[in-house]
Design an enzyme around this catalytic site. Structure first.
Site, short mmCIF file in Angstrom:
data_model
loop_
_atom_site.label_atom_id
_atom_site.label_comp_id
_atom_site.label_asym_id
_atom_site.label_seq_id
_atom_site.Cartn_x
_atom_site.Cartn_y
_atom_site.Cartn_z
NE ARG A 118 -25.49 -3.62 6.14
CZ ARG A 118 -24.65 -4.58 5.73
NH1 ARG A 118 -25.01 -5.42 4.78
NH2 ARG A 118 -23.47 -4.70 6.29
CG HIS A 133 -27.34 -10.36 5.45
ND1 HIS A 133 -27.56 -9.20 6.16
CD2 HIS A 133 -26.16 -10.16 4.79
CE1 HIS A 133 -26.57 -8.36 5.96
NE2 HIS A 133 -25.70 -8.91 5.12
CD GLU A 185 -30.55 -8.43 7.52
OE1 GLU A 185 -29.52 -8.87 8.06
OE2 GLU A 185 -30.59 -8.06 6.34
P1 NAP Z 1 -18.42 0.98 -1.67
O1 NAP Z 1 -17.24 0.48 -2.43
O2 NAP Z 1 -18.23 2.02 -0.62
O3 NAP Z 1 -19.49 1.49 -2.76
C1 NAP Z 1 -20.64 2.19 -2.42
C2 NAP Z 1 -21.12 2.94 -3.65
O4 NAP Z 1 -22.36 3.56 -3.32
C3 NAP Z 1 -20.18 4.05 -4.13
O5 NAP Z 1 -20.05 3.99 -5.52
C4 NAP Z 1 -20.90 5.34 -3.73
O6 NAP Z 1 -20.67 6.42 -4.63
C5 NAP Z 1 -22.33 4.88 -3.86
N1 NAP Z 1 -23.29 5.70 -3.11
C6 NAP Z 1 -23.21 6.16 -1.85
N2 NAP Z 1 -24.30 6.88 -1.56
C7 NAP Z 1 -25.08 6.86 -2.66
C8 NAP Z 1 -26.34 7.42 -2.99
N3 NAP Z 1 -27.02 8.17 -2.11
N4 NAP Z 1 -26.84 7.20 -4.23
C9 NAP Z 1 -26.16 6.45 -5.12
N5 NAP Z 1 -24.96 5.90 -4.88
C10 NAP Z 1 -24.45 6.10 -3.66
O7 NAP Z 1 -19.18 -0.22 -0.95
P2 NAP Z 1 -19.17 -1.77 -1.35
O8 NAP Z 1 -17.99 -2.44 -0.77
O9 NAP Z 1 -19.44 -1.89 -2.81
O10 NAP Z 1 -20.44 -2.27 -0.51
C11 NAP Z 1 -21.73 -1.71 -0.73
C12 NAP Z 1 -22.68 -2.15 0.36
O11 NAP Z 1 -23.03 -3.50 0.16
C13 NAP Z 1 -22.08 -2.15 1.78
O12 NAP Z 1 -22.15 -0.88 2.36
C14 NAP Z 1 -22.91 -3.17 2.49
O13 NAP Z 1 -23.96 -2.51 3.16
C15 NAP Z 1 -23.47 -4.03 1.39
N6 NAP Z 1 -23.02 -5.44 1.47
C16 NAP Z 1 -23.94 -6.43 1.65
C17 NAP Z 1 -23.53 -7.74 1.70
C18 NAP Z 1 -24.51 -8.86 1.89
O14 NAP Z 1 -24.17 -9.85 2.53
N7 NAP Z 1 -25.71 -8.78 1.33
C19 NAP Z 1 -22.18 -8.07 1.55
C20 NAP Z 1 -21.27 -7.03 1.37
C21 NAP Z 1 -21.71 -5.73 1.32
P3 NAP Z 1 -19.22 7.14 -4.77
O15 NAP Z 1 -18.28 6.04 -5.22
O16 NAP Z 1 -19.40 8.14 -5.86
O17 NAP Z 1 -18.89 7.70 -3.43
#
Ligand code: NAP
Length: 327
Positions: A240, A287, A269
């Site tokens: 994000r 995006h 955005e």
């Molecule tokens: P997820 O499975 O919830 O993974 C998030 C990871 O971030 C977890 O490993 C978490 O740690 C870690 N985290 C949280 N806070 C942190 C911090 N302060 N410092 C370091 N690591 C931290 O989420 P996901 O499904 O992989 O998706 C991640 C993000 O990608 C979404 O939230 C979304 O905003 C973005 N996204 C963007 C697109 C796009 O179109 N560009 C598409 C899909 C998703 P823990 O596991 O230890 O809790």
């Protein structure tokens, strides 16, 4: 034909398979203007609907939630859910859900596409070819960076970050990652090493962000963090826009504090922060992380299944607030 008891509203047209699935159970209407709804349009559209299928940019503030007078669920067509006020929805007895898992590959592949586009300056190379003539071949012409064997640093090793790490094995990359807690199974499978953010920034050649937008992660990467990175480093953000201070990124790229960046997400955005467009060492995408047809179909089906479960009186499979007391 018997009238369907429930009415679902979709805030932006989605692929047909999900609409077909919903129509087996409910009456479905959707935003036909092919643009994001304004807050006022959203408030009017959600009234008297039993379920809402929403986009990540539809802000469900307490004011908008007050207009969801009948809604049992708001099902986001996204894995990110910073647009949903979880405590306010819980208080109003509205379930919230997202679409985790189905977009891991598409988003990780987008991060890799940006890595190579930045490392080999593909947009500029394409522009050269479109002039009709390239410079005569030279040992020093159009040089970029190699990726194989370089150290990859992954910030956030959840679903998408883990997919990114697994793909890096193919490029024989040593991998550092940071998250709230270590992931022993991922480490065993990939050899990735858990570290603190500062060490990751100092030691990585490629840094890819996959943490969610939360108050804690706002401007996680600002001037001090950019200054820690190698001058040859490439920074990628498909998470994000709020995770990077854009003005600090512009400063770092203008002054060659880092070598380059690739970003798919922006702070404001759908606007692109002025100044970014002037940077030749930046590659941008609008995006497109999850933008493959198969992924968008699966996101739609996931959101639809969450809605159908709630309308049947069940908990949504991807519930974000199981404590919500249903109306
Ligand atoms: P997820 O499975 O919830 O993974 C998030 C990871 O971030 C977890 O490993 C978490 O740690 C870690 N985290 C949280 N806070 C942190 C911090 N302060 N410092 C370091 N690591 C931290 O989420 P996901 O499904 O992989 O998706 C991640 C993000 O990608 C979404 O939230 C979304 O905003 C973005 N996204 C963007 C697109 C796009 O179109 N560009 C598409 C899909 C998703 P823990 O596991 O230890 O809790």
């Amino acid at each position: 034909m018997t009238a369907k008891p429930y009415h679902v509203y979709i805030t932006r047209k989605i692929p047909q398979p999900a609409i077909d699935l919903l129509e087996e159970h409910c009456t479905v209407t959707y935003n036909e203007i092919e643009d994001a709804l304004t807050p006022e349009q959203l408030k009017a559209a959600v009234r008297d609907k039993d379920a809402i299928l929403s986009m990540f940019y539809d802000k469900f503030t307490p004011e908008v939630l007050d207009c969801c007078n009948k809604a049992k669920i708001i099902a986001n067509f996204a894995v990110g859910f910073e647009n949903l006020d979880i405590p306010a929805a819980t208080e109003r007895g509205i379930y919230l859900s997202n679409t985790p898992g189905v977009l891991n590959i598409a988003t990780a592949e987008t991060a890799w596409a940006l890595i190579f586009a930045v490392a080999r300056n593909i947009p500029a190379m394409d522009a050269v070819c479109r002039t009709g003539k390239m410079d005569s071949w030279s040992p020093f012409g159009y040089l970029g960076q190699e990726i194989t064997g370089k150290t990859l640093g992954v910030i956030g090793a959840g679903r998408i970050g883990s997919a990114m790490i697994r793909m890096a094995k193919g490029f024989a990359m040593p991998i550092l990652y940071t998250a709230h807690s270590p992931k022993p199974e991922l480490e065993q499978e990939t050899g990735a090493i858990f570290t603190d953010l500062d060490t990751l920034l100092q030691k990585s050649d490629i840094i890819s962000i996959h943490a969610p937008a939360t108050p804690e992660t706002k401007y996680l990467i600002s001037k001090p963090q950019l200054e820690m990175m190698k001058p040859t480093a490439i920074l990628i953000n498909t998470a994000r826009g709020q995770l990077i201070n854009t003005q600090d990124l512009i400063w770092a790229l203008e002054n060659k504090v880092i070598a380059g960046a690739g970003i798919d997400v922006f702070e404001n955005e759908p606007y692109v922060t002025p100044g970014l467009e002037k940077l030749s060492n930046l590659v941008m995408a609008p995006h497109i992380g999850s933008a493959t047809y198969e992924t968008r179909v699966n996101m739609g089906l996931t959101a639809a299944r969450n809605i159908i479960a709630v309308l049947k009186g069940e908990m949504p499979p991807n519930c974000l607030n199981p404590e919500a007391k249903q109306k």
